[in-house]
Motif scaffolding. Structure first.
Motif, mmCIF file in Angstrom:
data_model
loop_
_atom_site.group_PDB
_atom_site.id
_atom_site.type_symbol
_atom_site.label_atom_id
_atom_site.label_comp_id
_atom_site.label_asym_id
_atom_site.label_seq_id
_atom_site.Cartn_x
_atom_site.Cartn_y
_atom_site.Cartn_z
ATOM 1 N N GLY B 227 109.156 -33.517 37.471
ATOM 2 C CA GLY B 227 110.055 -34.609 37.842
ATOM 3 C C GLY B 227 109.415 -35.728 38.637
ATOM 4 O O GLY B 227 110.112 -36.473 39.315
ATOM 5 N N VAL B 228 108.075 -35.874 38.572
ATOM 6 C CA VAL B 228 107.406 -36.905 39.374
ATOM 7 C C VAL B 228 107.749 -38.307 38.872
ATOM 8 O O VAL B 228 107.984 -39.213 39.673
ATOM 9 C CB VAL B 228 105.874 -36.688 39.383
ATOM 10 N N LEU B 230 110.530 -39.471 37.335
ATOM 11 C CA LEU B 230 111.867 -39.863 37.776
ATOM 12 C C LEU B 230 111.878 -40.128 39.277
ATOM 13 O O LEU B 230 112.434 -41.129 39.745
ATOM 14 C CB LEU B 230 112.876 -38.759 37.423
ATOM 15 N N ARG B 276 109.447 -37.215 28.985
ATOM 16 C CA ARG B 276 110.405 -38.096 28.340
ATOM 17 C C ARG B 276 110.393 -39.459 29.022
ATOM 18 O O ARG B 276 110.096 -39.555 30.210
ATOM 19 C CB ARG B 276 111.802 -37.466 28.421
ATOM 20 N N GLU B 280 115.561 -42.235 29.430
ATOM 21 C CA GLU B 280 116.192 -40.987 29.029
ATOM 22 C C GLU B 280 116.425 -40.063 30.231
ATOM 23 O O GLU B 280 117.396 -39.316 30.269
ATOM 24 C CB GLU B 280 115.290 -40.288 28.012
ATOM 25 N N LEU B 281 115.504 -40.124 31.213
ATOM 26 C CA LEU B 281 115.646 -39.297 32.415
ATOM 27 C C LEU B 281 116.756 -39.819 33.314
ATOM 28 O O LEU B 281 117.473 -39.050 33.965
ATOM 29 C CB LEU B 281 114.329 -39.281 33.202
ATOM 30 N N GLN B 283 119.409 -41.438 32.363
ATOM 31 C CA GLN B 283 120.737 -41.428 31.742
ATOM 32 C C GLN B 283 121.659 -40.313 32.266
ATOM 33 O O GLN B 283 122.799 -40.597 32.635
ATOM 34 C CB GLN B 283 120.580 -41.351 30.230
#
Lengths: 407, 407
Positions: B227-228, B230, B276, B280-281, B283
């Motif tokens: 998750g870096v 985002l 991704r 997209e992350l 959303q």
């Protein structure tokens, strides 16, 4: 609002830096987030002030609470009710031993070091050692990809049962102390009520959920618009968490139950029309909110408490009692294939539940004195920190010591 | 915590049901969320109580504010700084006309219907009509897939400039009123300071961001852990929102600037290794938090205010002034290819900025009376609601009336 936005930016940045260092040191990312939080929260010691407010900001705390609910929901999604029933008897046995042993040890530590405080205070100290804080263990198991192993199910199932036992002990003790203080007899019926509520909630939520979830998703799949799958899942998760907290259980119990109830097959209508699976949709939400919980938990650590001798002695003995007490859980892990050491270690962290108990103790008075004194409270905080910091590396070592069944 | 969890479950469920009905009626989903909010917030009228607290719950409000920040960040991501510079001069002209006309009309409505209130109150009424609430328009443009059209950029750019102008007018008026009330002269330097801060922030954030963003993502791409990508994007978004609110601008201005600065090419190191894309992350995070803002905004509507005659007359005239005033924006939309009607309609909603101004007016006193009286406040609230409810269908109609350039 400025405080919250600045806090979010700082906490997320600290979480990712800490996570990176922990990952490089071959530790679970959550350990790095906790340590980053401890450092952020104690910057005042080296003269950097201005961050103190973040640790107690109610909005950031609420966001973090939502984060831990999302985490337990994600972990619950990895198992089904059928999986849980397989380990059900073991989980209850593990939980029972894991409540009795720390309660007795905590009582004994109190009697040894605080002889002047009386049996109620000693019993209360024992109670703060009972409930496992499942958030840490859940994160470590997820970080290492072991969330669906039988050991994970026993630990998480036992932690849920634990929570119920802990609440019953707390309710009984609070009732006894209030009665002793005011001279009125305690209502034993209320103890039965707490137990009944908890059992009815868990069994009810799971039974109703198993019937209702497929229908709810079927109805929701007819709704038009974006994000319906994620929203429906979150509505179920928040609704069950809400009900759990309404009847006095921890909200995360409801979130875990919601995750257990939902299965891939329920939302097949959505994935069949090309939507991404639920786990993939939840992941960014978790990546944003979950680290808030662990960094804030670290920020609440006051490093100066470690420097006070009278606190340190009690804290050290309490921590030993907390860790050794939960190793009794291993005895309950019947079934040849289960790794008993992993289960004992997974039950160690106390986290927020111990702190909630200690807070209640601060507020209860007996003969004009609080049942939990200020120094005792600091010792409990240290116990919570140490059990929390010790679990990730211990669990990682134990899980990699031998290949876990089914992992 | 129980209130928040229950509130989240109810609000998300209402948002998706409302969104479904709106989508079926070929309207943007946001209109359904607003109407669902209005219904939820007024259930007390048919005897269903218990939900009143949700609309004013500070934690839910903070979550909703984070949601609108995520929304403006998402919208900003759809454009680049280069795109904005292309429409920059047009946006400034559109904003200038769109501030002057409603300000004058609002002042005139005040002078006509509230002759006893004096010129300061009339000017204040004009000020509440100036600032466009970009959240609604941004949502509609996104819902219809038109977030990257030149019209969208002009509207969103003009709304940012609008916000700055509105804050300057508010600061000047508040200063004049405080000076008139206390007998002290107004500090004209403070007006210059507000303008300077706003210009420096926007230009500075964009200039620094263009240089710093690629490096920051380059450094972040070396971090290990999940998750870096985002988290890095959110840190930039929250940090700029924080700075904007620290210097007295709306936080969403910072979020939009952050979105403008970030470009796909910056996070190529992440997507190249299989993560991704950022949109997209974001959303699912938006799908959870954004509807909270619109449902809560609807819930704050008190339907009983519509039944009071003295309020309704003022509200009706104010609403007409608000809508017609912003049509002056169309005159500023130079450049043959731009759809002027879409731009005029897109500038209509006033939303939270108008309410913030009105709240400040409630708190300012002149000769012992508040500058904005209680009935005037109700009329402003109705104006905000109507402009908000009217925009989604009007904008949708206008956008589908003819194919928008580049859409």
């Amino acid at each position: 609002m400025p405080t919250i936005l600045g806090g979010l930016a700082i906490i997320l940045a600290a979480a990712k830096l800490g996570g990176d260092l922990a990952t490089r040191a071959r530790q679970p990312a959550v350990l790095g987030e906790l340590v980053a939080g401890v450092l952020l929260g104690n910057l005042g010691l080296i003269g950097i002030t201005g961050l103190q407010g973040l640790a107690t900001n109610p909005t950031l705390d609420a966001l973090a609470q939502v984060g831990v609910i999302i985490l337990l929901f994600e972990v619950g999604l990895e198992s089904t009710v059928r999986d849980m029933l397989k380990v059900g008897a073991t989980a209850v046995l593990v939980a029972t031993l894991g409540v009795i042993a720390p309660f007795a040890l905590g009582w004994w530590v109190g009697a040894l070091l605080l002889p002047g405080d009386g049996p109620y205070a000693h019993a209360f100290l024992g109670a703060t050692l009972t409930a496992t804080s499942v958030g840490i263990t859940a994160r470590v198991l997820r970080d290492l990809g072991k969330g669906a192993t039988p050991e994970a199910r026993v630990i998480l199932g036992a932690a849920v049962v634990d929570d119920v036992f802990g609440l019953v002990i707390l309710a009984v003790l609070s009732g006894l102390i209030t009665a002793a203080n005011g001279g009125t007899p305690m209502a034993y019926g209320s103890v039965g009520l707490i137990v009944a509520k908890a059992v009815v909630f868990l069994c009810g939520a799971i039974a109703v959920g198993l019937v209702a979830a497929p229908r709810l998703f079927g109805l929701a799949s007819r709704l038009q618009g974006r994000g319906v799958l994620l929203a429906t899942a979150l509505v179920i998760c928040f609704a069950l968490s809400w009900m759990a907290s309404l009847i006095g259980l921890a909200a995360i119990v409801g979130a875990y139950a919601a995750g257990l109830v939902l299965e891939d097959v329920h939302y097949r209508p959505f994935t069949e029309r090309g939507e991404r699976p639920l786990g993939e949709l939840l992941q960014p939400v978790g990546a944003f909110l979950v680290p808030l919980f662990f960094v804030l938990m670290g920020m609440r650590v006051d490093l100066t408490a470690f420097a006070r001798k009278e606190v340190l002695g009690l804290a050290a003995l309490l921590t030993v009692a907390a860790i050794l007490g939960k190793q009794a859980c291993a005895l309950g892990a019947i079934g040849g294939k289960l790794d008993r050491l992993t289960i004992g270690l997974g039950m160690i962290p106390r986290g927020e539940v111990g702190l909630i108990f200690a807070n209640i103790g601060l507020g209860l008075t007996l003969a004009g004195r609080p049942v939990i004194a200020g120094t005792t409270y600091s010792a409990i905080v240290i116990m919570v920190i140490v059990t929390t910091l010790v679990t990730p590396p211990a669990l990682r070592w134990s899980l990699e010591r031998r290949p876990v069944s089914g992992g």
